[in-house]
Design a protein around this motif. Sequence first.
Motif, PDB file in Angstrom:
ATOM      1  N   LEU A   1       1.923   2.970  -7.981  1.00 40.37           N
ATOM      2  CA  LEU A   1       1.944   1.487  -8.278  1.00 40.37           C
ATOM      3  C   LEU A   1       3.190   1.292  -9.107  1.00 40.37           C
ATOM      4  O   LEU A   1       3.870   0.223  -8.848  1.00 40.37           O
ATOM      5  N   ASP A   2       3.433   1.830 -10.213  1.00 42.44           N
ATOM      6  CA  ASP A   2       4.432   1.782 -11.164  1.00 42.44           C
ATOM      7  C   ASP A   2       5.677   1.834 -10.256  1.00 42.44           C
ATOM      8  O   ASP A   2       6.751   1.032 -10.679  1.00 42.44           O
ATOM      9  N   GLU A   3       5.782   2.770  -9.675  1.00 42.08           N
ATOM     10  CA  GLU A   3       7.003   2.754  -8.939  1.00 42.08           C
ATOM     11  C   GLU A   3       7.222   1.712  -7.818  1.00 42.08           C
ATOM     12  O   GLU A   3       8.436   1.228  -7.767  1.00 42.08           O
ATOM     13  N   ILE A   4       6.170   1.188  -7.110  1.00 41.89           N
ATOM     14  CA  ILE A   4       6.454   0.202  -6.428  1.00 41.89           C
ATOM     15  C   ILE A   4       6.893  -1.050  -7.019  1.00 41.89           C
ATOM     16  O   ILE A   4       7.722  -1.800  -6.666  1.00 41.89           O
ATOM     17  N   LEU A   5       6.339  -1.272  -7.960  1.00 45.88           N
ATOM     18  CA  LEU A   5       6.533  -2.394  -8.786  1.00 45.88           C
ATOM     19  C   LEU A   5       8.016  -2.493  -9.497  1.00 45.88           C
ATOM     20  O   LEU A   5       8.893  -3.317  -9.744  1.00 45.88           O
ATOM     21  N   ALA A   6       8.643  -1.131  -9.468  1.00 43.49           N
ATOM     22  CA  ALA A   6       9.920  -1.152 -10.018  1.00 43.49           C
ATOM     23  C   ALA A   6      11.073  -0.741  -9.114  1.00 43.49           C
ATOM     24  O   ALA A   6      12.040  -0.495  -9.381  1.00 43.49           O
TER      25      ALA A   6
ATOM     26  N   GLY B   1      15.151  -0.728  -2.549  1.00 45.03           N
ATOM     27  CA  GLY B   1      14.635  -0.582  -1.288  1.00 45.03           C
ATOM     28  C   GLY B   1      14.015   0.787  -0.973  1.00 45.03           C
ATOM     29  O   GLY B   1      14.285   0.976   0.325  1.00 45.03           O
ATOM     30  N   ARG B   2      13.658   1.643  -1.851  1.00 45.47           N
ATOM     31  CA  ARG B   2      12.811   2.521  -1.335  1.00 45.47           C
ATOM     32  C   ARG B   2      11.625   2.386  -0.449  1.00 45.47           C
ATOM     33  O   ARG B   2      10.911   1.545  -0.619  1.00 45.47           O
ATOM     34  N   PRO B   3      11.695   3.259   0.800  1.00 46.78           N
ATOM     35  CA  PRO B   3      10.405   3.345   1.528  1.00 46.78           C
ATOM     36  C   PRO B   3       9.335   3.480   0.790  1.00 46.78           C
ATOM     37  O   PRO B   3       9.218   4.019  -0.185  1.00 46.78           O
ATOM     38  N   VAL B   4       8.121   2.911   1.176  1.00 47.05           N
ATOM     39  CA  VAL B   4       6.862   3.044   0.711  1.00 47.05           C
ATOM     40  C   VAL B   4       5.904   3.587   1.725  1.00 47.05           C
ATOM     41  O   VAL B   4       5.650   2.864   2.692  1.00 47.05           O
ATOM     42  N   LEU B   5       5.364   4.651   1.321  1.00 43.39           N
ATOM     43  CA  LEU B   5       4.302   5.340   2.439  1.00 43.39           C
ATOM     44  C   LEU B   5       2.914   5.426   1.799  1.00 43.39           C
ATOM     45  O   LEU B   5       2.720   6.081   0.924  1.00 43.39           O
TER      46      LEU B   5
ATOM     47  N   PRO C   1      -0.042  -6.867 -12.563  1.00 46.96           N
ATOM     48  CA  PRO C   1       0.520  -7.710 -13.344  1.00 46.96           C
ATOM     49  C   PRO C   1       1.683  -8.252 -12.816  1.00 46.96           C
ATOM     50  O   PRO C   1       2.490  -7.688 -11.912  1.00 46.96           O
ATOM     51  N   GLY C   2       2.031  -9.640 -13.116  1.00 52.16           N
ATOM     52  CA  GLY C   2       3.168 -10.128 -12.486  1.00 52.16           C
ATOM     53  C   GLY C   2       2.973 -10.620 -11.216  1.00 52.16           C
ATOM     54  O   GLY C   2       3.860 -10.971 -10.450  1.00 52.16           O
ATOM     55  N   ARG C   3       1.825 -10.230 -10.820  1.00 50.47           N
ATOM     56  CA  ARG C   3       1.614 -10.929  -9.016  1.00 50.47           C
ATOM     57  C   ARG C   3       1.901 -12.358  -8.824  1.00 50.47           C
ATOM     58  O   ARG C   3       1.834 -13.191  -9.855  1.00 50.47           O
TER      59      ARG C   3
END
Length: 251
Positions: A16-21, A25-29, A158-160
Amino acid sequence: MSTDTTATAGWNAEALDEILANDEGRPVLFTNAHILTMDPLIGTMTGADLLYVGSLLVGVGPGIITAAGDDNAIVVDCTDMTIAPAVVDTVALAGGRGHRSEYVATLTPGNTTDFLVVPDALAADVPSALDALMTSPEQVRALVAAGRPVLWDGADVPGRATAPEAGIPAAEDLTGSPRVGVWIDRHDFLHQELTADGRYDETRGGRPHAYQGRYWIDGHRIDYLDDLGFWAYGEFQGDELYHAGYVMKLG
């Protein structure tokens, strides 16, 4: 919404921390899940992966995880979890669409990434998964809207994004906006004046003040509330305004 205090607390917290940061444009799997795509061609898959970039779903099915390292993907382990569309095309579910290309809100590559992740036990089918979201949100492991987490591990992210407040908003001061002015359709039948105080006034076929009311602009969308009480909308596309079958340009 309360935070789940079961053994699943902290579910994929680092991911989650990685997605929020993720500003690069990194892919999410999301990997190793039971996926209810609701796509009539793809169907339901077990031990499968869901890959998205930004707000766009780009892949679904088994084996995508093998390229995660190559693509520097953010990986979310979904063992014992089911992924389902967060928005359901009830017309399609009822057999009301004749072609697959007409389906909306399915987990199909090319669609917007809107989905939820819930434990397998709560997701025998899509209605069950949605029911878990509505009645037991603390059990939802993830709710993702256009690629951005909204809920995670049963709690607000957070920040949604926050939903617009209910009720009719105050008019904005649109002085200087390039969209203020008189918009005229191609056949010179409809003249729609947008004024800086958030009011519109339509002339139709030479008949002045045919419709009048308030308007609000949100991005490329314009919403109208006529003084008669009905709502309508339009869309700005480049230098044109599309509204109720008319294509207009600033006069």
